[in-house]
Design a protein around this motif. Sequence first.
Motif, PDB file in Angstrom:
ATOM      1  N   GLN A 143      40.716  50.535  51.365  1.00  7.54           N
ATOM      2  CA  GLN A 143      41.885  51.372  50.817  1.00  7.54           C
ATOM      3  C   GLN A 143      42.570  52.011  51.823  1.00  7.54           C
ATOM      4  N   ALA A 144      43.705  51.693  51.765  1.00  8.18           N
ATOM      5  CA  ALA A 144      44.767  52.152  52.744  1.00  8.18           C
ATOM      6  C   ALA A 144      45.505  53.444  52.267  1.00  8.18           C
ATOM      7  N   PRO A 145      46.075  54.421  53.105  1.00  5.75           N
ATOM      8  CA  PRO A 145      46.514  55.367  52.742  1.00  5.75           C
ATOM      9  C   PRO A 145      47.658  55.284  51.895  1.00  5.75           C
ATOM     10  N   GLY A 146      47.669  56.096  50.680  1.00  6.00           N
ATOM     11  CA  GLY A 146      48.550  55.974  49.761  1.00  6.00           C
ATOM     12  C   GLY A 146      48.657  54.532  48.703  1.00  6.00           C
ATOM     13  N   LYS A 147      47.674  53.868  49.057  1.00  2.96           N
ATOM     14  CA  LYS A 147      47.537  52.724  48.246  1.00  2.96           C
ATOM     15  C   LYS A 147      46.403  52.541  47.427  1.00  2.96           C
ATOM     16  N   GLU A 148      46.556  51.903  46.287  1.00  7.21           N
ATOM     17  CA  GLU A 148      45.077  51.683  45.402  1.00  7.21           C
ATOM     18  C   GLU A 148      43.963  50.968  45.986  1.00  7.21           C
ATOM     19  N   ARG A 149      42.788  51.072  45.822  1.00  9.57           N
ATOM     20  CA  ARG A 149      41.755  50.466  46.353  1.00  9.57           C
ATOM     21  C   ARG A 149      41.639  48.943  45.820  1.00  9.57           C
ATOM     22  N   GLU A 150      41.487  48.030  46.731  1.00  7.09           N
ATOM     23  CA  GLU A 150      41.386  46.628  46.768  1.00  7.09           C
ATOM     24  C   GLU A 150      40.132  45.948  46.898  1.00  7.09           C
ATOM     25  N   GLY A 151      39.740  45.307  46.167  1.00 11.59           N
ATOM     26  CA  GLY A 151      38.435  44.197  46.324  1.00 11.59           C
ATOM     27  C   GLY A 151      39.035  43.290  47.113  1.00 11.59           C
ATOM     28  N   VAL A 152      38.347  43.219  48.091  1.00  4.02           N
ATOM     29  CA  VAL A 152      38.555  41.995  49.419  1.00  4.02           C
ATOM     30  C   VAL A 152      37.582  40.826  49.202  1.00  4.02           C
ATOM     31  N   SER A 153      36.186  41.236  48.997  1.00  6.27           N
ATOM     32  CA  SER A 153      35.494  39.877  49.194  1.00  6.27           C
ATOM     33  C   SER A 153      34.132  40.288  48.596  1.00  6.27           C
ATOM     34  N   CYS A 154      33.338  39.341  48.111  1.00  5.09           N
ATOM     35  CA  CYS A 154      32.015  39.600  47.422  1.00  5.09           C
ATOM     36  C   CYS A 154      31.236  38.247  47.637  1.00  5.09           C
ATOM     37  N   ILE A 155      29.759  38.474  47.843  1.00  3.48           N
ATOM     38  CA  ILE A 155      28.893  37.528  47.806  1.00  3.48           C
ATOM     39  C   ILE A 155      27.538  37.809  46.753  1.00  3.48           C
ATOM     40  N   SER A 156      27.477  36.564  45.986  1.00  7.98           N
ATOM     41  CA  SER A 156      26.571  37.064  44.966  1.00  7.98           C
ATOM     42  C   SER A 156      25.217  36.896  45.588  1.00  7.98           C
ATOM     43  N   SER A 157      24.135  37.244  44.749  1.00  6.63           N
ATOM     44  CA  SER A 157      22.682  37.427  45.231  1.00  6.63           C
ATOM     45  C   SER A 157      22.182  35.983  45.155  1.00  6.63           C
ATOM     46  N   SER A 158      22.085  35.334  43.945  1.00  5.99           N
ATOM     47  CA  SER A 158      21.272  34.265  43.830  1.00  5.99           C
ATOM     48  C   SER A 158      21.759  32.786  44.414  1.00  5.99           C
ATOM     49  N   ASP A 159      23.062  32.681  44.363  1.00  2.00           N
ATOM     50  CA  ASP A 159      23.575  31.281  44.871  1.00  2.00           C
ATOM     51  C   ASP A 159      24.295  31.429  45.950  1.00  2.00           C
TER      52      ASP A 159
END
Length: 126
Positions: free
Chosen positions: A39-55
């Motif tokens: 989250q940058a000032p004045g901006k909406e929260r943004e999903g950047v990356s994710c890693i799943s658990s099983s695979d």
Amino acid sequence: QVQLVESGGGLVQSGGSLRLSCAVSGFSLDYYAIGWYRQAPGKEREGVSCISSSDGKTYYSDSVKGRFTISRDNAKKTVYLLMNNLKPEDTAVYYCVRDGLPFRPCVVNPGEYDYWGQGTQVTVSS
């Protein structure tokens, strides 16, 4: 007690690299997907990356695809976000987050993540 603690943020010049770490406790990375939001000032929260658990499948937003790499070390209970070719628009507070449910693929809704770290500041100068 579930905890996520980010580290590795800092000030870097445009084109530089940083590696963020997210040390987790109170649960196993074998069970839960872990994501990175910013989250940058004045901006909406943004999903950047994710890693799943099983695979171990990974997800990246279009804004970072090809520049960021997410990985995990289950034995060290740590998730990493390697950020290359950083740009001033990457400046933000970066949070690691835990999926609210185990054993499912990465989800994009931030409301689905139940635990958030305290955040680490990344500043990219031009």
